[in-house]
Design a protein around this motif. Sequence first.
Motif, PDB file in Angstrom:
ATOM      1  N   SER A  64       1.764   1.381  -3.764  1.00  8.49           N
ATOM      2  CA  SER A  64       1.228   1.870  -2.488  1.00  8.49           C
ATOM      3  C   SER A  64       2.003   3.074  -1.968  1.00  8.49           C
ATOM      4  O   SER A  64       1.453   3.920  -1.255  1.00  8.49           O
ATOM      5  CB  SER A  64       1.258   0.756  -1.449  1.00  8.49           C
ATOM      6  OG  SER A  64       0.471  -0.333  -1.867  1.00  8.49           O
ATOM      7  N   LEU A  65       3.302   3.163  -2.314  1.00  8.43           N
ATOM      8  CA  LEU A  65       4.100   4.313  -1.878  1.00  8.43           C
ATOM      9  C   LEU A  65       3.536   5.615  -2.438  1.00  8.43           C
ATOM     10  O   LEU A  65       3.530   6.650  -1.770  1.00  8.43           O
ATOM     11  CB  LEU A  65       5.554   4.153  -2.311  1.00  8.43           C
ATOM     12  CG  LEU A  65       6.347   3.003  -1.694  1.00  8.43           C
ATOM     13  CD1 LEU A  65       7.766   3.014  -2.237  1.00  8.43           C
ATOM     14  CD2 LEU A  65       6.368   3.081  -0.184  1.00  8.43           C
ATOM     15  N   LYS A  66       3.032   5.556  -3.675  1.00  7.96           N
ATOM     16  CA  LYS A  66       2.449   6.754  -4.292  1.00  7.96           C
ATOM     17  C   LYS A  66       1.177   7.178  -3.559  1.00  7.96           C
ATOM     18  O   LYS A  66       0.927   8.374  -3.378  1.00  7.96           O
ATOM     19  CB  LYS A  66       2.147   6.459  -5.759  1.00  7.96           C
ATOM     20  CG  LYS A  66       3.394   6.252  -6.604  1.00  7.96           C
ATOM     21  CD  LYS A  66       3.065   5.707  -7.973  1.00  7.96           C
ATOM     22  CE  LYS A  66       2.415   6.743  -8.844  1.00  7.96           C
ATOM     23  NZ  LYS A  66       2.143   6.223 -10.215  1.00  7.96           N
ATOM     24  N   GLU A  67       0.388   6.200  -3.118  1.00  7.72           N
ATOM     25  CA  GLU A  67      -0.842   6.504  -2.382  1.00  7.72           C
ATOM     26  C   GLU A  67      -0.520   7.170  -1.039  1.00  7.72           C
ATOM     27  O   GLU A  67      -1.151   8.148  -0.649  1.00  7.72           O
ATOM     28  CB  GLU A  67      -1.650   5.221  -2.152  1.00  7.72           C
ATOM     29  CG  GLU A  67      -2.243   4.628  -3.414  1.00  7.72           C
ATOM     30  CD  GLU A  67      -3.412   5.442  -3.947  1.00  7.72           C
ATOM     31  OE1 GLU A  67      -3.916   6.304  -3.205  1.00  7.72           O
ATOM     32  OE2 GLU A  67      -3.797   5.225  -5.111  1.00  7.72           O
ATOM     33  N   VAL A  68       0.476   6.624  -0.329  1.00 12.58           N
ATOM     34  CA  VAL A  68       0.837   7.175   0.976  1.00 12.58           C
ATOM     35  C   VAL A  68       1.398   8.585   0.821  1.00 12.58           C
ATOM     36  O   VAL A  68       1.083   9.487   1.601  1.00 12.58           O
ATOM     37  CB  VAL A  68       1.842   6.260   1.700  1.00 12.58           C
ATOM     38  CG1 VAL A  68       2.275   6.864   3.025  1.00 12.58           C
ATOM     39  CG2 VAL A  68       1.250   4.882   1.941  1.00 12.58           C
ATOM     40  N   ARG A  69       2.228   8.798  -0.203  1.00 12.13           N
ATOM     41  CA  ARG A  69       2.788  10.135  -0.452  1.00 12.13           C
ATOM     42  C   ARG A  69       1.670  11.138  -0.727  1.00 12.13           C
ATOM     43  O   ARG A  69       1.694  12.272  -0.243  1.00 12.13           O
ATOM     44  CB  ARG A  69       3.762  10.067  -1.626  1.00 12.13           C
ATOM     45  CG  ARG A  69       4.298  11.425  -2.058  1.00 12.13           C
ATOM     46  CD  ARG A  69       5.373  11.283  -3.105  1.00 12.13           C
ATOM     47  NE  ARG A  69       6.668  11.073  -2.485  1.00 12.13           N
ATOM     48  CZ  ARG A  69       7.485  12.045  -2.103  1.00 12.13           C
ATOM     49  NH1 ARG A  69       7.124  13.316  -2.247  1.00 12.13           N
ATOM     50  NH2 ARG A  69       8.641  11.777  -1.555  1.00 12.13           N
ATOM     51  N   ARG A  70       0.677  10.713  -1.472  1.00  9.51           N
ATOM     52  CA  ARG A  70      -0.456  11.599  -1.777  1.00  9.51           C
ATOM     53  C   ARG A  70      -1.230  11.946  -0.505  1.00  9.51           C
ATOM     54  O   ARG A  70      -1.608  13.099  -0.285  1.00  9.51           O
ATOM     55  CB  ARG A  70      -1.368  10.882  -2.776  1.00  9.51           C
ATOM     56  CG  ARG A  70      -2.578  11.675  -3.210  1.00  9.51           C
ATOM     57  CD  ARG A  70      -3.476  10.806  -4.055  1.00  9.51           C
ATOM     58  NE  ARG A  70      -4.730  11.435  -4.349  1.00  9.51           N
ATOM     59  CZ  ARG A  70      -5.829  10.783  -4.697  1.00  9.51           C
ATOM     60  NH1 ARG A  70      -5.807   9.465  -4.777  1.00  9.51           N
ATOM     61  NH2 ARG A  70      -6.947  11.414  -4.965  1.00  9.51           N
ATOM     62  N   ILE A  71      -1.451  10.961   0.353  1.00  6.58           N
ATOM     63  CA  ILE A  71      -2.188  11.198   1.602  1.00  6.58           C
ATOM     64  C   ILE A  71      -1.426  12.176   2.488  1.00  6.58           C
ATOM     65  O   ILE A  71      -1.994  13.118   3.050  1.00  6.58           O
ATOM     66  CB  ILE A  71      -2.438   9.868   2.341  1.00  6.58           C
ATOM     67  CG1 ILE A  71      -3.421   8.999   1.564  1.00  6.58           C
ATOM     68  CG2 ILE A  71      -2.950  10.108   3.753  1.00  6.58           C
ATOM     69  CD1 ILE A  71      -3.526   7.577   2.072  1.00  6.58           C
TER      70      ILE A  71
END
Length: 383
Positions: free
Chosen positions: A181-188
């Motif tokens: 999920s950290l990767k998703e938030v960083r992308r957003i």
Amino acid sequence: MSNDEDVAVSKTKSHRKEKLYWKIDPFLPTDNKAGAFAEESSFATLFPKYREKYLREVWSAVTRALEAHGVACTLDLVHGSMSVRTTRKTYDPYIILKARDLIKLLSRGVAVTQAVKIMNDDISCDIIKIGNLVRNKERFVKRRQRIIGPDGSTLKAIELLTQCYVLVQGSTVSVMGPHKSLKEVRRIVLDCMKNIHPIYRIKELMIRRELAKDPKLATESWDRFLPQFRKNHLTTSAKTAKKNEKLEAKNAARTAAGLPAESSTDVAAKKKVYTPFPPAQLPRKVDLQLESGEYFLKKHEKDARDSAKRKQKQAENTEKRRAERAEAFVAPTEDAAPTVEEKRKRKRKDLTLEAARERSEEVEATKKKKKKSKHKAEEEVDS
């Protein structure tokens, strides 16, 4: 026999369950076979001045949380730093990195009750630096506010979809949650700073969540279901075709209205002619003063001229105000009642007009009678 079969089936099911759900056991002191560490590891981080008061209040809670894992911590208020280090009681070699993340989160504005959760094995953290992604300060503030959204609604949606804790503070975004999920938030966050609204990524995450519930789509590609938010850059030929279509539609409307059609050359003629030379430089204030001769005037002459201009302007304003005040005292024009002579003249005029009208009517009637009698005489002769 039935009891043996039941036992066999239950064993198979339990074996399958262990394969499907891999449980990570916690690291216990008994797992450290080598004993105490040979070297001491330590990390330190600075914190801003406004966090000093809060950190002094909660430092006892931080110390208790780290002592449970055998890690020592120090709060240096003189230099404005926090540090963590391993001790003889530390048994987990990775826990010092977790302690480093804990003090980083505390320095970035995360509350201690939330920050101590980083010590769990299933939670990781990521501190996203956004301060140097946008140069314009106003644009940076607008895009950072876009991550939060109105009343924090966008931030709440991101937290619910990714199961992460997100805190936007200054020039960083602190995130806590599962590693995926950290990767998703960083992308957003990074896309938002590149002027891509977070709502597009939120929609994509919602669609992925719904697709994950369907077991039939587990082995299929989800690209056909996901929205494509890409800017289409047209080629030169496509741009020309689009321009010609607009011109044809405009000409059709002009012909329907009875106006002459426009050609592409007319449109091009309306455009300004390109010149490689820059426009002429505007004259400076000193140049204008030199032209008018004002530059060579002495100080007392300039003062006299300015005072004369000021007095003239004051006189004009005074005259204007006096005229406006005088307008209130001007009497309105009144229509005077007609005299006896005027009434008699008007009456005589009306009588003469009426007599003339009656006379003209009588003349027309006599003419019509003569015409009728003439026609009757001609008809009798013919018969």
